[in-house]
Design a protein around this motif. Structure first.
Motif, short mmCIF file in Angstrom:
data_model
loop_
_atom_site.label_atom_id
_atom_site.label_comp_id
_atom_site.label_asym_id
_atom_site.label_seq_id
_atom_site.Cartn_x
_atom_site.Cartn_y
_atom_site.Cartn_z
N ASN A 55 -7.13 -14.36 -0.08
CA ASN A 55 -6.22 -13.23 0.26
C ASN A 55 -5.83 -12.97 1.48
O ASN A 55 -6.37 -13.72 2.28
CB ASN A 55 -7.73 -12.23 0.15
N HIS B 151 -9.73 -12.33 3.45
CA HIS B 151 -8.82 -11.84 4.49
C HIS B 151 -9.92 -11.76 5.85
O HIS B 151 -9.50 -12.29 6.72
CB HIS B 151 -8.22 -10.83 4.37
N LYS C 218 -7.79 0.13 -0.25
CA LYS C 218 -8.61 -0.63 -1.44
C LYS C 218 -7.61 -0.93 -2.59
O LYS C 218 -7.69 -1.64 -3.08
CB LYS C 218 -9.90 0.27 -1.59
N PHE D 233 -4.10 -9.66 3.70
CA PHE D 233 -3.71 -8.12 3.57
C PHE D 233 -3.41 -7.95 5.05
O PHE D 233 -4.01 -7.89 6.09
CB PHE D 233 -4.76 -7.36 3.45
N ASP E 125 0.94 -1.07 -0.12
CA ASP E 125 0.01 -0.08 -0.14
C ASP E 125 1.00 1.34 0.10
O ASP E 125 0.47 2.47 -0.70
CB ASP E 125 -0.90 0.06 1.21
N PRO F 82 -6.05 -0.36 6.13
CA PRO F 82 -5.86 -0.91 4.81
C PRO F 82 -6.34 0.18 3.74
O PRO F 82 -6.94 0.90 3.84
CB PRO F 82 -6.85 -2.34 4.84
N GLU G 233 -11.87 -4.53 1.84
CA GLU G 233 -11.69 -5.65 0.81
C GLU G 233 -12.83 -5.96 0.06
O GLU G 233 -12.75 -6.15 -1.22
CB GLU G 233 -11.63 -7.08 1.87
N ALA H 81 -5.22 -3.53 -2.02
CA ALA H 81 -5.64 -4.87 -2.22
C ALA H 81 -6.28 -5.04 -3.58
O ALA H 81 -6.06 -6.27 -3.99
CB ALA H 81 -7.09 -4.83 -1.24
N ASN I 84 0.25 -7.00 0.79
CA ASN I 84 -0.61 -7.71 0.06
C ASN I 84 -0.20 -8.83 -0.24
O ASN I 84 0.73 -8.81 -1.16
CB ASN I 84 -1.54 -6.83 -0.45
N ALA J 156 -12.75 -3.64 -2.99
CA ALA J 156 -11.44 -4.08 -3.64
C ALA J 156 -11.97 -5.09 -4.83
O ALA J 156 -11.70 -5.10 -5.86
CB ALA J 156 -10.33 -4.26 -2.93
N ASN K 218 -11.05 -3.33 7.49
CA ASN K 218 -10.73 -4.48 6.56
C ASN K 218 -11.93 -4.74 5.79
O ASN K 218 -11.96 -5.03 4.68
CB ASN K 218 -10.32 -5.65 7.43
#
Length: 402
Positions: A386, A294, A267, A388, A258, A265, A305, A270, A394, A308, A301
């Motif tokens: 996944n 994840h 987007k 992260f 990232d 996190p 996620e 990811a 990631n 994403a 998160n």
């Protein structure tokens, strides 16, 4: 480039001490999260976790071995034994010289660390065991696996917080794919469920006091788990020549950073990892049927996620199944991606999608098919896993059924 297949799998986690037991628990939507049991747990604000209970270390290791093996190493060795027994491999000669082990781990021997800090600072002792350092070092599990199975090729540990296992398995995939090694033992492990380990996580204020509810609108945080997942990654031609059973094929991966925040996190990060795994595997978005998310159960998160996934898959996102098995086995930190890969293999081999249990209220920011509360039968040809991590790291793996 070589095709890479999985010919063995092993695990120890709160759902089961073997792969069959774990998959049965996933199919049943069983929860492995409960009251923690260790010294001074009553001093903690967080007293739940996915702890491995009914685990008798003396049934697996002798006294001399236990002086060298922290709990995370014990989990790893037991899982590795199961994986290699299924694969039917023994290492000698050129195969031993070229094959290796890459494992993921984040905290190292946290139990050993905790016990020895307590010994020195609380009990006032001036001596610790001479093997404390080799027992707690992050690479201890990888080293002991290499020694037990005579693996003399590339062997090391990857430590990237919650993405450690996926990064390790990606490295192992590359080595077999590129012809560097015919076989790699890979996966990851973690055992942070001790007083100091849980107290440290409490400080982040991301922990739930009652349950892990990924994607549910009333989710209130993650729950720690512990355990190991270990796999045999093998050159397809090598596996076929010896008549090995193939569990799944690893067809691609991607890793991104990232480069923005140490805990929040992204987007974009990811999404680039997911899209990168599809590109590496030469897959179209519509080829994917299942994603093991994840899915930590934190507000940040889960919505990131889902956003994403929606960005990468577009209209196909509505036809995807995406579940978080952390709702059952907890967040096993450095070992979590390896344990979760089992759910991908189950989807591809058995046509069973592990559920997201604890789901109670729809969240408009997580408006995907999260396979709520009950496992589902469905034909899946391709699955993604996944991971992260804190630090904005990631890693996504792509698997295909065989």
């Amino acid at each position: 480039m070589k095709r890479v297949v999985i010919t063995g799998a092993g695990t120890v986690n709160a759902l089961g001490l073997t792969v069959p037991d774990t998959l049965e628990a996933m199919r049943e939507g069983r929860c492995g999260i409960g009251q923690l049991a260790f010294q001074d747990v009553e001093r903690l604000s967080i007293q739940i976790g996915a702890q491995v209970h009914e685990f008798d270390e003396t049934a697996h290791f002798n006294r001399q071995q236990l002086s060298l093996y922290d709990r995370f190493t014990q989990f790893t060795l037991i899982a590795a034994r199961e994986a290699l027994a299924q694969a039917g491999l023994e290492f000698s000669g050129e195969l031993a010289a070229k094959s290796g082990v890459v494992l993921g781990n984040s905290g190292g021997g946290m139990t050993t660390l905790d016990e020895n800090y307590r010994s020195v600072y609380e009990e006032g002792k001036n001596r610790v065991h001479p093997f404390v350092v080799p027992k707690l070092m992050n690479n201890a599990a990888a080293s002991h696996v290499s020694m037990e199975f005579n693996l003399k090729g590339p062997s090391f540990t990857v430590s990237t917080a919650c993405a450690s296992s996926n990064h390790a398995m990606s490295q192992a995939f590359q080595m077999v794919h590129g012809g560097l090694a015919p076989v790699m033992i890979t996966g990851g492990s973690e055992s942070m469920l001790c007083f100091g380990g849980v107290k440290a996580w409490e400080g982040l204020r991301v922990m739930s006091k009652d349950a892990c509810r990924p994607f549910s609108a009333n989710r209130n945080g993650m729950v720690q788990g512990e355990g190991a997942g270990v796999f045999v990654f093998e050159d397809y031609d090598h596996a076929r020549k010896r008549g090995a059973e193939i569990l799944a094929e690893v067809v691609g991966f991607a890793m991104t950073s990232d480069a923005s925040d140490i805990v929040m996190p992204s987007k974009n990060g990811a999404a680039r990892a997911i899209a990168g795994a599809l590109h590496d595997a030469k897959l179209n978005p519509q080829d994917v049927g299942y994603i093991n998310a994840h899915g930590t159960g934190t507000a940040a998160n889960d919505k990131t996620e889902c956003a994403a996934v929606a960005d990468v898959f577009g209209a196909h996102a509505d036809r995807l199944m995406i579940s978080s098995t952390k709702s059952m086995h907890g967040h096993c930190i450095g070992g979590t991606g390896a344990i979760e890969l089992l759910a991908c293999i189950m989807a591809l081999r058995d046509g069973v999608i592990a559920p997201t249990i604890g789901y109670e209220e729809p969240d408009p920011e997580c408006a995907l098919d999260v396979v709520p509360n009950e496992a589902r039968e469905a034909k899946v040809d391709v699955a993604l896993s996944n991971a992260f991590a804190f630090g904005g790291l990631n890693s996504v793996l792509a698997l295909r059924g065989v």
